[in-house]
Design a protein around this motif. Structure first.
Motif, mmCIF file in Angstrom:
data_model
loop_
_atom_site.group_PDB
_atom_site.id
_atom_site.type_symbol
_atom_site.label_atom_id
_atom_site.label_comp_id
_atom_site.label_asym_id
_atom_site.label_seq_id
_atom_site.Cartn_x
_atom_site.Cartn_y
_atom_site.Cartn_z
ATOM 1 N N ALA A 257 -47.137 -41.024 -13.182
ATOM 2 C CA ALA A 257 -47.509 -42.405 -12.880
ATOM 3 C C ALA A 257 -46.265 -43.264 -12.667
ATOM 4 C CB ALA A 257 -48.365 -42.972 -14.011
ATOM 5 N N GLN A 258 -45.215 -43.020 -13.459
ATOM 6 C CA GLN A 258 -43.971 -43.771 -13.292
ATOM 7 C C GLN A 258 -43.314 -43.458 -11.952
ATOM 8 O OE1 GLN A 258 -42.207 -42.549 -17.155
ATOM 9 N NE2 GLN A 258 -41.700 -44.722 -17.435
ATOM 10 N N LEU A 259 -43.344 -42.187 -11.567
ATOM 11 C CA LEU A 259 -42.750 -41.810 -10.276
ATOM 12 C C LEU A 259 -43.480 -42.488 -9.130
ATOM 13 C CD1 LEU A 259 -42.142 -37.968 -10.859
ATOM 14 C CD2 LEU A 259 -40.485 -39.854 -11.054
ATOM 15 N N ARG A 260 -44.820 -42.486 -9.175
ATOM 16 C CA ARG A 260 -45.590 -43.143 -8.121
ATOM 17 C C ARG A 260 -45.288 -44.642 -8.064
ATOM 18 N NH1 ARG A 260 -49.798 -40.140 -10.528
ATOM 19 N NH2 ARG A 260 -50.772 -42.069 -11.314
ATOM 20 N N ALA A 261 -45.232 -45.250 -9.251
ATOM 21 C CA ALA A 261 -44.998 -46.689 -9.302
ATOM 22 C C ALA A 261 -43.600 -47.042 -8.813
ATOM 23 C CB ALA A 261 -45.198 -47.194 -10.736
ATOM 24 N N ALA A 262 -42.596 -46.258 -9.224
ATOM 25 C CA ALA A 262 -41.225 -46.530 -8.815
ATOM 26 C C ALA A 262 -41.063 -46.402 -7.307
ATOM 27 C CB ALA A 262 -40.273 -45.562 -9.532
ATOM 28 N N ARG A 263 -41.690 -45.380 -6.753
ATOM 29 C CA ARG A 263 -41.614 -45.201 -5.291
ATOM 30 C C ARG A 263 -42.333 -46.353 -4.584
ATOM 31 N NH1 ARG A 263 -44.648 -42.518 -1.749
ATOM 32 N NH2 ARG A 263 -45.973 -41.517 -3.343
ATOM 33 N N GLY A 264 -43.446 -46.814 -5.186
ATOM 34 C CA GLY A 264 -44.177 -47.920 -4.587
ATOM 35 C C GLY A 264 -43.375 -49.216 -4.602
ATOM 36 N N LEU A 266 -40.189 -49.531 -4.468
ATOM 37 C CA LEU A 266 -39.124 -49.430 -3.462
ATOM 38 C C LEU A 266 -39.668 -49.252 -2.044
ATOM 39 C CD1 LEU A 266 -36.727 -47.075 -5.448
ATOM 40 C CD2 LEU A 266 -36.441 -49.535 -5.058
ATOM 41 N N ASN A 267 -40.998 -49.038 -1.961
ATOM 42 C CA ASN A 267 -41.630 -48.806 -0.663
ATOM 43 C C ASN A 267 -41.044 -47.589 0.041
ATOM 44 O OD1 ASN A 267 -43.581 -49.436 1.280
ATOM 45 N ND2 ASN A 267 -42.139 -50.683 2.482
ATOM 46 N N TRP A 268 -40.795 -46.533 -0.756
ATOM 47 C CA TRP A 268 -40.274 -45.280 -0.206
ATOM 48 C C TRP A 268 -41.438 -44.328 0.039
ATOM 49 C CZ3 TRP A 268 -35.607 -43.823 -3.905
ATOM 50 C CH2 TRP A 268 -34.546 -44.714 -3.661
ATOM 51 N N SER A 269 -41.329 -43.587 1.081
ATOM 52 C CA SER A 269 -42.287 -42.513 1.307
ATOM 53 C C SER A 269 -41.846 -41.285 0.516
ATOM 54 C CB SER A 269 -42.346 -42.173 2.793
ATOM 55 O OG SER A 269 -41.105 -41.606 3.214
ATOM 56 N N VAL A 270 -42.722 -40.303 0.407
ATOM 57 C CA VAL A 270 -42.356 -39.063 -0.279
ATOM 58 C C VAL A 270 -41.175 -38.405 0.420
ATOM 59 C CG1 VAL A 270 -43.137 -36.732 -0.878
ATOM 60 C CG2 VAL A 270 -44.681 -38.676 -1.199
ATOM 61 N N LYS A 271 -41.194 -38.438 1.752
ATOM 62 C CA LYS A 271 -40.101 -37.824 2.506
ATOM 63 C C LYS A 271 -38.777 -38.532 2.234
ATOM 64 C CE LYS A 271 -42.776 -35.880 6.349
ATOM 65 N NZ LYS A 271 -42.970 -35.861 7.822
ATOM 66 N N GLN A 272 -38.816 -39.855 2.117
ATOM 67 C CA GLN A 272 -37.575 -40.597 1.841
ATOM 68 C C GLN A 272 -37.032 -40.265 0.457
ATOM 69 O OE1 GLN A 272 -39.309 -44.494 2.698
ATOM 70 N NE2 GLN A 272 -37.794 -44.802 4.329
ATOM 71 N N SER A 309 -32.569 -45.107 -10.608
ATOM 72 C CA SER A 309 -31.716 -46.071 -11.303
ATOM 73 C C SER A 309 -30.711 -46.695 -10.348
ATOM 74 C CB SER A 309 -30.993 -45.383 -12.464
ATOM 75 O OG SER A 309 -30.131 -46.283 -13.127
ATOM 76 N N ASP A 310 -30.121 -45.860 -9.477
ATOM 77 C CA ASP A 310 -29.174 -46.381 -8.483
ATOM 78 C C ASP A 310 -29.840 -47.355 -7.524
ATOM 79 O OD1 ASP A 310 -27.217 -44.856 -9.626
ATOM 80 O OD2 ASP A 310 -27.273 -43.247 -8.131
ATOM 81 N N ALA A 311 -31.152 -47.204 -7.344
ATOM 82 C CA ALA A 311 -31.898 -48.085 -6.439
ATOM 83 C C ALA A 311 -32.404 -49.340 -7.154
ATOM 84 C CB ALA A 311 -33.073 -47.331 -5.825
ATOM 85 N N GLY A 312 -32.083 -49.462 -8.467
ATOM 86 C CA GLY A 312 -32.455 -50.677 -9.184
ATOM 87 C C GLY A 312 -33.753 -50.589 -9.952
ATOM 88 N N PRO A 323 -45.964 -45.753 -20.787
ATOM 89 C CA PRO A 323 -44.683 -45.871 -20.110
ATOM 90 C C PRO A 323 -44.835 -46.746 -18.862
ATOM 91 C CG PRO A 323 -45.037 -43.614 -20.771
ATOM 92 C CD PRO A 323 -46.329 -44.335 -21.011
ATOM 93 N N ALA A 324 -43.800 -47.503 -18.536
ATOM 94 C CA ALA A 324 -43.901 -48.449 -17.437
ATOM 95 C C ALA A 324 -42.655 -48.399 -16.560
ATOM 96 C CB ALA A 324 -44.118 -49.861 -17.983
ATOM 97 N N VAL A 325 -42.707 -49.176 -15.486
ATOM 98 C CA VAL A 325 -41.616 -49.238 -14.520
ATOM 99 C C VAL A 325 -41.447 -50.689 -14.109
ATOM 100 C CG1 VAL A 325 -40.788 -48.474 -12.263
ATOM 101 C CG2 VAL A 325 -42.192 -46.959 -13.635
ATOM 102 N N ARG A 326 -40.196 -51.091 -13.873
ATOM 103 C CA ARG A 326 -39.962 -52.437 -13.344
ATOM 104 C C ARG A 326 -38.596 -52.466 -12.653
ATOM 105 N NH1 ARG A 326 -38.916 -55.870 -18.956
ATOM 106 N NH2 ARG A 326 -36.921 -54.909 -19.515
ATOM 107 N N PRO A 327 -38.385 -53.428 -11.760
ATOM 108 C CA PRO A 327 -37.045 -53.611 -11.190
ATOM 109 C C PRO A 327 -36.090 -54.008 -12.306
ATOM 110 C CG PRO A 327 -38.706 -54.756 -9.874
ATOM 111 C CD PRO A 327 -39.384 -54.316 -11.139
ATOM 112 N N ARG A 328 -34.873 -53.497 -12.268
ATOM 113 C CA ARG A 328 -33.919 -53.815 -13.309
ATOM 114 C C ARG A 328 -33.614 -55.310 -13.305
ATOM 115 N NH1 ARG A 328 -30.234 -50.690 -11.846
ATOM 116 N NH2 ARG A 328 -30.826 -48.898 -13.125
ATOM 117 N N GLN A 329 -33.669 -55.915 -14.507
ATOM 118 C CA GLN A 329 -33.464 -57.364 -14.632
ATOM 119 C C GLN A 329 -32.013 -57.687 -14.879
ATOM 120 O OE1 GLN A 329 -36.148 -58.467 -17.785
ATOM 121 N NE2 GLN A 329 -37.966 -58.319 -16.487
#
Length: 329
Positions: A257-264, A266-272, A309-312, A323-329
């Motif tokens: 769920a965290q992986l899906r949320a993090a990708r969402g 960042l608006n990344w596709s699976v391929k990206q 993490s490098d992507a923020g 467990p959750a996900v958020r943009p780094r503050q």
């Protein structure tokens, strides 16, 4: 009973006194006014100077001629402290009126003085309580609120300046709760209102920017003398950092769920994501099928963690909740 006896009775019962000053500055004091100043009418002659001598130094005005009372009523108008000969401090409220003669010219000034020491002491107590109340609110770091006996929020003593303050009033606060906690919070609050039991619950509350933060909301009833509930006093304390505090993020396992949320985010596709991590698209899709922690090698997990993490992106592992996900503050 003559008029003088009535005046004496009124002065004794009300702690009052009367004085009069003519155009020449000559004064007359009633027996009650002598009593207010703590002076013996057989030992002291009425005068403006004597009044000034009895006024507390911090409340005393500049030396003025008593004849100025005819044109400057503020010389003895208002509230001030007097110090009696025995050292007792009393608060006096004095109201003056200029009386005119038949020609319309000032003839004399009449003053009525009341001992308001008891009221002042009560006001001081209330002021101290209000200051303590304000300090307590600051120490607690929460939003204070007052609710009616039937559960409607009626006031926000230290939250009136919040941009969304008006949305809390009445039952509006319910709409600000996160939908996952709304039903439980409302059910608990209704039960407290009906039974008078203290209210305590944790929930997420929508902020002016439409994000959510965790709060611990506690309230107790304020009762009347007969035991009935007059109102509710509550406080909502922000515990978002506590709720979302990271517990050993280096060793915590990422969830699908965290992986899906993090990708969402960042608006990344699976391929990206696959291109950035070197992990095949098929493996990423399989990992994201899990809501909890999927089986994956530590190397794969660390690669995903580093790239995000490098992507923020910040992964959160709260002590309570999922467990959750958020943009780094």
């Amino acid at each position: 009973m003559g008029l003088s006896d009535v005046l004496r009775l009124i002065e004794e019962k009300l702690g009052a006194g009367v004085w009069r000053c003519d155009a020449a500055g000559q004064m007359q004091w009633s027996r009650g006014f002598f009593g207010l100043l703590g002076l013996d009418p057989h030992a002291v002659a009425p005068s403006y100077t004597e009044i000034q001598r009895r006024i507390h130094p911090d409340d005393r005005g500049p030396n003025r001629d008593p004849s100025e009372l005819m044109t400057e009523r503020t010389l003895l108008d208002g509230e001030f402290r007097i110090v009696r000969p025995n050292g007792a401090l009393r608060w006096i409220h004095c109201h003056t009126e200029v009386l005119l003669d038949s020609e319309g010219e000032p003839e004399c000034v009449l003053g009525i003085a009341l001992d308001i020491t008891a009221q002042r002491r009560l006001l001081q107590t209330l002021t101290i309580d209000a200051e303590r109340y304000s300090a307590l609110a600051q120490v607690a770091g929460g939003v204070l609120w007052i609710g009616s006996s039937d559960g409607r929020i009626t006031a926000l003593p230290n939250g009136e300046k919040r941009p969304d303050a008006q949305r809390f009033y009445g039952k509006g606060w319910v709409d600000l709760l996160h939908e996952e906690e709304r039903e439980a919070a409302l059910r608990s609050w209704t039960a407290s209102v009906e039974t008078g039991r203290p209210y305590s619950i944790e929930h997420r509350l929508r902020q002016p920017d439409d994000t959510y933060r965790w709060y611990r909301c506690t309230a107790v009833p304020v009762t009347n003398g007969d035991g009935g509930i007059r109102e509710w006093m509550g406080i909502s304390i922000d515990l978002d950092q506590e709720k979302l505090s990271v517990q050993h993020p280096e060793t915590s396992r990422l969830t699908g769920a965290q992986l899906r949320a993090a990708r969402g985010i960042l608006n990344w596709s699976v391929k990206q994501l696959a291109a950035r991590t070197g992990i095949s698209s098929a493996i990423i899709r399989r990992l994201e099928e899990y809501d909890d922690a999927p089986p994956m090698p530590d190397e794969t997990m660390e690669t995903l963690r580093r790239v995000f993490s490098d992507a923020g992106i910040e992964f959160l592992f709260p002590t309570v909740g999922k467990p959750a996900v958020r943009p780094r503050q």
